[in-house]
Design a protein around this motif. Structure first.
Motif, PDB file in Angstrom:
ATOM      1  N   GLN A 403       0.829  -1.202   0.000  1.00  0.00           N
ATOM      2  CA  GLN A 403       0.000   0.000   0.000  1.00  0.00           C
ATOM      3  C   GLN A 403       0.865   1.255   0.000  1.00  0.00           C
ATOM      4  O   GLN A 403       0.544   2.238  -0.675  1.00  0.00           O
ATOM      5  CB  GLN A 403      -0.936  -0.001   1.213  1.00  0.00           C
ATOM      6  CG  GLN A 403      -1.993  -1.103   1.162  1.00  0.00           C
ATOM      7  CD  GLN A 403      -2.968  -1.033   2.320  1.00  0.00           C
ATOM      8  OE1 GLN A 403      -3.454   0.043   2.666  1.00  0.00           O
ATOM      9  NE2 GLN A 403      -3.267  -2.183   2.918  1.00  0.00           N
ATOM     10  N   MET A 404       1.939   1.223   0.741  1.00  0.00           N
ATOM     11  CA  MET A 404       2.858   2.368   0.752  1.00  0.00           C
ATOM     12  C   MET A 404       3.522   2.536  -0.616  1.00  0.00           C
ATOM     13  O   MET A 404       3.709   3.659  -1.097  1.00  0.00           O
ATOM     14  CB  MET A 404       3.906   2.190   1.851  1.00  0.00           C
ATOM     15  CG  MET A 404       3.342   2.191   3.261  1.00  0.00           C
ATOM     16  SD  MET A 404       2.510   3.753   3.659  1.00  0.00           S
ATOM     17  CE  MET A 404       3.917   4.852   3.677  1.00  0.00           C
ATOM     18  N   PRO A 413       0.712  12.868  -1.542  1.00  0.00           N
ATOM     19  CA  PRO A 413       1.437  13.727  -0.608  1.00  0.00           C
ATOM     20  C   PRO A 413       1.567  13.090   0.773  1.00  0.00           C
ATOM     21  O   PRO A 413       2.551  13.313   1.473  1.00  0.00           O
ATOM     22  CB  PRO A 413       0.590  14.995  -0.565  1.00  0.00           C
ATOM     23  CG  PRO A 413      -0.795  14.536  -0.906  1.00  0.00           C
ATOM     24  CD  PRO A 413      -0.621  13.421  -1.883  1.00  0.00           C
ATOM     25  N   CYS A 414       0.542  12.301   1.169  1.00  0.00           N
ATOM     26  CA  CYS A 414       0.583  11.680   2.493  1.00  0.00           C
ATOM     27  C   CYS A 414      -0.381  10.501   2.542  1.00  0.00           C
ATOM     28  O   CYS A 414      -1.260  10.360   1.684  1.00  0.00           O
ATOM     29  CB  CYS A 414       0.246  12.691   3.592  1.00  0.00           C
ATOM     30  SG  CYS A 414      -1.413  13.409   3.439  1.00  0.00           S
ATOM     31  N   LYS A 431       1.514  10.112   7.486  1.00  0.00           N
ATOM     32  CA  LYS A 431       2.892  10.092   7.005  1.00  0.00           C
ATOM     33  C   LYS A 431       3.035  11.010   5.801  1.00  0.00           C
ATOM     34  O   LYS A 431       2.353  10.840   4.787  1.00  0.00           O
ATOM     35  CB  LYS A 431       3.314   8.668   6.628  1.00  0.00           C
ATOM     36  CG  LYS A 431       4.758   8.565   6.171  1.00  0.00           C
ATOM     37  CD  LYS A 431       5.178   7.124   6.009  1.00  0.00           C
ATOM     38  CE  LYS A 431       6.618   7.034   5.517  1.00  0.00           C
ATOM     39  NZ  LYS A 431       7.561   7.681   6.439  1.00  0.00           N
ATOM     40  N   ASP A 432       3.924  12.000   5.924  1.00  0.00           N
ATOM     41  CA  ASP A 432       4.267  12.911   4.829  1.00  0.00           C
ATOM     42  C   ASP A 432       5.281  12.190   3.948  1.00  0.00           C
ATOM     43  O   ASP A 432       6.437  12.016   4.325  1.00  0.00           O
ATOM     44  CB  ASP A 432       4.861  14.197   5.422  1.00  0.00           C
ATOM     45  CG  ASP A 432       5.201  15.232   4.356  1.00  0.00           C
ATOM     46  OD1 ASP A 432       5.423  14.844   3.191  1.00  0.00           O
ATOM     47  OD2 ASP A 432       5.266  16.426   4.691  1.00  0.00           O
ATOM     48  N   VAL A 457       3.377  11.726  11.917  1.00  0.00           N
ATOM     49  CA  VAL A 457       2.834  12.351  13.121  1.00  0.00           C
ATOM     50  C   VAL A 457       1.573  11.602  13.549  1.00  0.00           C
ATOM     51  O   VAL A 457       0.894  10.972  12.725  1.00  0.00           O
ATOM     52  CB  VAL A 457       2.490  13.839  12.890  1.00  0.00           C
ATOM     53  CG1 VAL A 457       3.745  14.642  12.563  1.00  0.00           C
ATOM     54  CG2 VAL A 457       1.448  13.990  11.790  1.00  0.00           C
ATOM     55  N   GLU A 458       1.271  11.684  14.822  1.00  0.00           N
ATOM     56  CA  GLU A 458       0.059  11.081  15.356  1.00  0.00           C
ATOM     57  C   GLU A 458      -0.884  12.194  15.785  1.00  0.00           C
ATOM     58  O   GLU A 458      -0.482  13.123  16.483  1.00  0.00           O
ATOM     59  CB  GLU A 458       0.397  10.192  16.547  1.00  0.00           C
ATOM     60  CG  GLU A 458      -0.807   9.436  17.106  1.00  0.00           C
ATOM     61  CD  GLU A 458      -0.426   8.495  18.230  1.00  0.00           C
ATOM     62  OE1 GLU A 458      -0.284   7.284  17.954  1.00  0.00           O
ATOM     63  OE2 GLU A 458      -0.231   8.985  19.364  1.00  0.00           O
TER      64      GLU A 458
END
Length: 475
Positions: A403-404, A413-414, A431-432, A457-458
């Protein structure tokens, strides 16, 4: 299996044609909307003509006994009449105006956009299928119509973001050249005239000695291909080449004087008189113009590239009259859409037009409906007040790593990540991808990567918080 493989068609693209990727298509659509806005502002109205015309409607590209002449893609219908894919957008307009001559207002101001096809040798940046965006005035003999088209072309370039020092609309008149060609023994109808016109039209690409070869016996290029010349003698060639001498005073016809005065009074300093502008098509009868980009960019190898001409046109007073029993003056301008889009892309680099969708990953197949709900709400939150931010949930069958990889290939973009632990805590990970690549380049092993979670970031799992974090990433 062997037989199936032997009969399998080969996936290949014909020479001179190209597939287009999403960023290019979106950039072109945005650019065409800007051009259309300028044309509408000047009072031009849209019209469409079909991709196929009777071959005799295209003027000089007429079928011989067995096949069409070189230059067009053509075929015979069931009535054995020759049909051709349109070579440009001008000849079809002339046919349409002639067919509806009593209906259209005159002067008739229209614009058209679409694909055109040329059965010519392809090369770098030279395609057999490309898009044009034309604007024409039919029914106005005055050079004021030519001046208006030139000024509108200048407005178009500036609407696309080009500064006054980055482009020029260069103007000349074929009347001076036509007089010289007749003087040296090439009257109207002489087949050598078109060869001469095409040779002069290459003055922005080749030095004068190479143009002289095309006017004379011919020219062999770097690949060894030979282009037959016009066969002029030295005296004839010198007369023609004198028009291209930048140190000589230009010979101005009456229409050029009028155009020059009008554009100067209106404040269009980027519209300039240039005797080297000719245009290679034979149907031009008066003023001719060319839009030229003057700035340089670098290619992937760091070499300087100058785009040069990205559009042109001129007066063609004979095209409509081919179909009816009276002369009908006309003038127009055509933007080379693909070339202009490439110039914008080279100057601007990556933009939002090249950006893929925000991807919501699926970590738990038993909760697909919850992921789809998150996707729908995030899409609605991000696409407000005219914003266009594509958002999609991953619908494939692969795991997280794939998937990534999918998100990376889409230019996302993220990505939004929520596994069982995040769901239980009411959180998501964002995730950026662009920043992550940059940060990961400085991380040496997997353990360090897991500990650092670069550019990730969370945030709380409510939609407005997620949307705010995504906006901060995409800018």
């Amino acid at each position: 299996m062997a037989k199936d493989k032997a009969n399998r068609p080969k996936a290949r693209l014909p020479r001179g044609f190209a597939d287009r990727h999403p960023g290019e298509i979106r950039r072109t659509q945005r650019m065409m909307a800007q051009i259309q806005e300028v044309y509408e502002r000047w009072g031009f109205e849209p019209v469409e003509t079909p991709l196929i015309e009777f071959a005799d409607a295209l003027g000089k590209f007429l079928p011989d006994q067995d096949r069409p002449n070189e230059g067009v893609f053509a075929f015979q219908d069931d009535d054995e009449q020759w049909l051709s894919l349109r070579y440009d957008l001008t000849a079809p307009l002339a046919r349409m105006v002639a067919e509806r001559f009593q209906e259209v207002p005159r002067p008739y101001k229209s614009y058209r956009a679409g694909w055109v096809f040329r059965n010519e040798k392809p090369g770098p940046g030279r395609f057999r299928q490309f898009m044009q965006f034309d604007a024409d005035i039919v029914g106005a003999a005055s050079p004021l119509a030519d001046a208006e088209v030139c000024m509108m072309a200048a407005d178009t370039m500036e609407a696309l973001g080009f500064g006054k020092d980055e482009y020029a609309i260069r103007v000349n008149s074929r009347r001076v050249l036509d007089g010289i060609l007749s003087e040296i023994g090439l009257p109207e109808g002489d087949p050598r005239r078109l060869t001469v016109l095409r040779a002069i039209d290459k003055a922005d690409k080749f030095p004068l000695p190479e143009i002289a070869k095309l006017l004379g016996p011919g020219r062999e290029d770097e690949s060894g291909d030979f282009t037959k010349g016009a066969g002029l003698d030295d005296r004839q060639s010198e007369k023609v080449l004198a028009l291209l001498d930048p140190t000589a005073d230009p010979q101005l016809s009456e229409d050029l004087v009028t155009i020059g005065e009008v554009v100067k009074r209106a404040g269009y300093d980027s519209v300039i008189i240039d005797p080297s502008v000719v245009r290679g098509l034979e149907y031009y009868t008066g003023a001719v113009f060319e839009a030229e980009l003057k700035f340089e960019v670098t290619d992937d190898a760091g070499r300087p590239v100058r785009f040069g001409s990205v559009g042109g046109g001129g007066r063609y007073d004979g095209l409509v009259g081919r179909f009816i029993s009276q002369d009908v003056p006309a003038t127009g301008f055509s933007v080379g859409v693909s070339r202009l889009a490439a110039a914008l892309a080279a100057r601007e680099g990556a933009s939002a037009a090249d950006r893929g969708p925000v991807i919501v990953t699926v970590m738990d197949r038993d909760n697909v409906a919850a992921y789809q709900e998150m996707t729908a709400k995030l899409r609605a939150a991000l696409n407000q007040d005219g914003a266009v931010v594509p958002v999609e949930m991953y619908i494939g069958d692969s795991g997280f790593k794939a998937q990534m990889k999918y998100a990376d290939r889409r230019g996302s973009p993220c990505v939004i990540i929520q596994g069982a632990d995040e769901r239980a805590a009411g959180k998501v990970q964002i995730k950026d991808l662009a920043a992550g690549k940059e940060a990961a380049a400085n991380i040496e092993d997997r353990a360090e990567w897991v500990a650092a979670r670069p550019a990730q970031v969370e945030v709380d799992a409510d939609i407005e918080t997620i949307a705010a974090a995504v906006r901060a990433i995409i800018g």
